[in-house]
Design an enzyme around this catalytic site. Structure first.
Site, mmCIF file in Angstrom:
data_model
loop_
_atom_site.group_PDB
_atom_site.id
_atom_site.type_symbol
_atom_site.label_atom_id
_atom_site.label_comp_id
_atom_site.label_asym_id
_atom_site.label_seq_id
_atom_site.Cartn_x
_atom_site.Cartn_y
_atom_site.Cartn_z
ATOM 1 N N HIS A 40 -4.850 43.907 -32.332
ATOM 2 C CA HIS A 40 -3.784 43.009 -31.859
ATOM 3 C C HIS A 40 -2.480 43.784 -31.684
ATOM 4 O O HIS A 40 -2.070 44.503 -32.585
ATOM 5 C CB HIS A 40 -3.623 41.895 -32.914
ATOM 6 N N HIS B 228 6.532 41.913 -26.816
ATOM 7 C CA HIS B 228 6.067 40.560 -27.136
ATOM 8 C C HIS B 228 7.141 39.504 -26.918
ATOM 9 O O HIS B 228 6.878 38.444 -26.353
ATOM 10 C CB HIS B 228 5.583 40.510 -28.589
HETATM 11 O O1 G3P Z 1 -3.756 37.371 -27.049
HETATM 12 C C1 G3P Z 1 -3.878 36.917 -28.356
HETATM 13 C C2 G3P Z 1 -2.569 36.889 -29.053
HETATM 14 O O2 G3P Z 1 -1.914 38.104 -28.839
HETATM 15 C C3 G3P Z 1 -1.705 35.754 -28.599
HETATM 16 O O3 G3P Z 1 -0.574 35.612 -29.383
HETATM 17 O O4 G3P Z 1 1.844 35.753 -29.719
HETATM 18 O O5 G3P Z 1 0.389 37.547 -30.603
HETATM 19 O O6 G3P Z 1 0.790 37.345 -28.163
HETATM 20 P P1 G3P Z 1 0.664 36.625 -29.463
HETATM 21 MG MG MG Z 2 -0.528 38.932 -27.390
#
Ligand code: G3P
Ligand code: MG
Length: 247
Positions: A16, A58
């Site tokens: 992630h 992000h």
């Molecule tokens: O793509 C999965 C996840 O990354 C979505 O949430 O806020 O971490 O981008 P976020």
């Molecule tokens: Mg994401």
């Protein structure tokens, strides 16, 4: 599972935000750590600068993860390319640059990492971000395994689909709405990405019956990951790539 090409198979774990919790989020250092740990796939977030160039970030603003200030959509490339994306996140990573999508593509290709490029439009930039990211991905990954593009923004996904029809798309919902399958079909998306807490038997059954792969975020407990795989979840996004098992 619906596949964009014969033999397409999802890895079980996507790191992630590049390297999960082991590196500053959305950085090249994270990609390198993910590869070193044996991950085959990574997810990262992409937004546009004031010059409409794609960068890994992000938030709409720079303060939390870099030493910059203000909104990325109002900041020019010349200012972004000197920012430090390590200093505010991880003392061991001072000097880590804010990556362009081009630099992330290069590292993913060098390290053999499958990318899930999450299109993160700033408010009001959905269509432009979808188009720009899709076109950039086509160019940057030419001749290589195509990334999976995903977004919470259906407008961004529709723009990506129109700009580069061959790209595999994933539809992101924190909690998928009742008509998620209709929406996914309209976009010709191949995967559904959702919060692991939103899963239920009905959703997984509908996904299975219709050949849609379900991916869940953010799964940091190895036991939970095993349970999800047994229930039919195809892959998870994890910050704990040091302990959540892949394939
Ligand atoms: O793509 C999965 C996840 O990354 C979505 O949430 O806020 O971490 O981008 P976020
Ligand atoms: Mg994401």
């Amino acid at each position: 599972m619906i596949a964009p090409c014969p033999g397409w198979r999802l890895p079980r774990v996507f790191a992630h935000r590049c390297g999960g919790a082991l590196a500053p989020e959305n950085t090249l250092a994270g990609l390198r750590i993910a590869a070193r740990l044996g991950l085959r796939a990574v997810e990262f977030d992409v937004m546009l600068s004031a010059d409409a160039s794609p960068w890994l970030l992000h938030d709409e603003t720079l303060e939390r993860t870099t030493n910059g200030v203000g909104r990325i959509c109002e900041t020019h490339d010349a200012e972004l390319c000197v920012l430090d994306a390590g200093v505010r996140q991880h003392p061991a990573f001072v000097g880590e640059p804010l990556p362009t999508l081009a630099s992330a593509a290069l590292v993913c290709r060098q390290l053999g990492l499958l990318a899930n490029v999450e299109i993160k439009p700033a408010a009001g930039f959905d269509t432009l971000t979808g188009e720009v990211v899709a076109r950039a991905v086509r160019t940057l990954w030419a001749g290589a395994e195509l990334p999976l593009l995903s977004s919470f923004s259906e407008a961004a996904l529709a723009a990506a689909r129109a700009a580069v029809p061959e790209l595999p798309l994933g539809m992101l919902h924190e909690r998928p709405p009742a008509d998620w399958l209709v929406r996914l079909r309209q976009l010709a998306a191949v995967t559904l990405h959702c919060d692991a807490d939103s899963l239920n038997g009905d959703l997984l059954g509908e996904a299975r019956a219709n050949g849609v792969a379900v991916l869940c975020y953010t799964v940091n407990d190895p036991e939970l990951a095993s349970v999800l795989y047994r229930r039919g979840v195809a892959a998870v996004f994890s910050d704990r790539i040091d302990c959540v098992a892949g394939d």
